[in-house]
Design an enzyme around this catalytic site. Structure first.
Site, PDB file in Angstrom:
ATOM      1  N   GLN A 188      -3.894  -1.340   9.898  1.00 28.29           N
ATOM      2  CA  GLN A 188      -3.827  -2.680   9.330  1.00 28.29           C
ATOM      3  C   GLN A 188      -4.358  -3.688  10.351  1.00 28.29           C
ATOM      4  O   GLN A 188      -3.947  -3.687  11.508  1.00 28.29           O
ATOM      5  CB  GLN A 188      -2.378  -3.024   8.952  1.00 28.29           C
TER       6      GLN A 188
ATOM      7  N   ASP B  37     -10.480   4.019   5.016  1.00 24.60           N
ATOM      8  CA  ASP B  37     -10.668   2.583   4.864  1.00 24.60           C
ATOM      9  C   ASP B  37     -12.107   2.181   5.170  1.00 24.60           C
ATOM     10  O   ASP B  37     -12.478   1.015   5.038  1.00 24.60           O
ATOM     11  CB  ASP B  37      -9.703   1.838   5.790  1.00 24.60           C
TER      12      ASP B  37
ATOM     13  N   LYS C 280       0.825  -1.202   0.000  1.00 23.91           N
ATOM     14  CA  LYS C 280       0.000   0.000   0.000  1.00 23.91           C
ATOM     15  C   LYS C 280       0.865   1.261   0.000  1.00 23.91           C
ATOM     16  O   LYS C 280       0.557   2.246  -0.684  1.00 23.91           O
ATOM     17  CB  LYS C 280      -0.935  -0.015   1.203  1.00 23.91           C
TER      18      LYS C 280
END
Length: 288
Positions: A101, A124, A57
């Site tokens: 994450q 996200d 990413k």
């Protein structure tokens, strides 16, 4: 062995176009403000798969013109330490998007950590604020994988209004928001999961199937309605999805490959939403 007849939904090609547009927008924001969009990534521990995902990413951010800020916390980090770290990033005007994450480890309250992300930086789409926005059809950030799935369906002209969509999986960042987004597009949505009785009977009625349960080759071609649209959002060891590709491709009209289907679109939507977040926070309206 049945020969594939379904048309492939190429997530790699669509992601490439999406990322290209995000790069153009990032360049415009940087030119007009002197500030590049910034995505902060937070990683707890050193899980090899998570480390790889974050590195990928961050590399994509660099390609798009997004500044990447990485915060690595030890495996022993507590919920309070993680929440404090995310809270500081939420308060930092130089950071426009935050990605935690996951998973973060069983000793950490992951929901508390997610909720420390400021809604305007939740690129996200993991907070309750974003989930509510998806449920009510209000402006906000979508969960990236479900958002990528909708973009794929749109790109291939899949009509959702009035269609029966079956989502296999109910995770809060994949299955549940996917169903909400499909419902918002006037599909009739059925959720299935590990306790669903007679799963094949539900699959046989699906005009659109989204598999997101994390069980390799759970869904076979014989389970599908002829001509169904099949989106495989599962990813299991050995590059295997939740759908048995060969048998499903012989029965479906459209199908995503694994890899190269949903996965690339997840990252593309993350980057796009980071750029959009930066534009809003820096006062640079999107051009027509």
């Amino acid at each position: 062995m049945p020969q594939p007849t379904a048309r492939l939904m190429d997530g790699t090609a669509l992601a490439r176009r999406t990322i290209s547009a995000a790069a153009d927008r990032a360049a415009e924001i940087t030119r007009r403000t002197g500030t590049a969009p910034c995505l902060a990534t937070v990683l707890v521990g050193e899980d090899p798969a998570s480390v790889t995902y974050v590195r990928m990413k961050r590399n994509r951010c660099e390609q798009v013109g997004i500044r990447s800020l990485h915060v690595a916390l030890p495996t022993t980090a507590s919920t309070a330490e993680l929440v404090d770290t995310i809270g500081a990033l939420s308060a930092d005007p130089a950071v426009h998007g935050i990605l935690l994450q996951h998973p973060v480890g069983p000793h950490i309250d992951e929901r508390a950590a997610f909720e420390a992300i400021a809604p305007e930086k939740d690129v996200d789409g993991v907070t309750m604020h974003s989930f509510a926005a998806m449920g009510f059809g209000l402006p906000g950030f979508v969960s990236c994988t479900p958002g990528g799935i909708l973009r794929l369906l749109d790109a291939y002209g899949v009509e959702l209004a009035g269609r029966h969509a079956v989502v296999v999986g109910r995770s809060p960042i994949l299955g549940k928001p996917t169903g909400l987004l499909l419902l918002g597009r006037d599909a009739t949505v059925t959720y299935c999961h590990s306790r669903t009785a007679d799963l094949p009977a539900h699959l046989a009625r699906a005009d659109v199937l989204v598999a997101a349960v994390g069980r390799p080759r759970l869904i076979l071609g014989e389970h599908l309605k002829p001509g169904a649209v099949v989106v495989d959002a599962g990813y299991n060891p050995g590059n295997v999805g939740d759908v048995d590709f060969d048998s499903a491709a012989a029965r479906a009209s459209l199908i995503t490959p694994v890899p190269g289907g949903v996965g690339p679109m997840t990252i593309a939507v993350l980057l796009e939403q980071t750029v959009h977040a930066a534009g809003r926070q820096l006062g640079v309206p999107a051009t027509a």
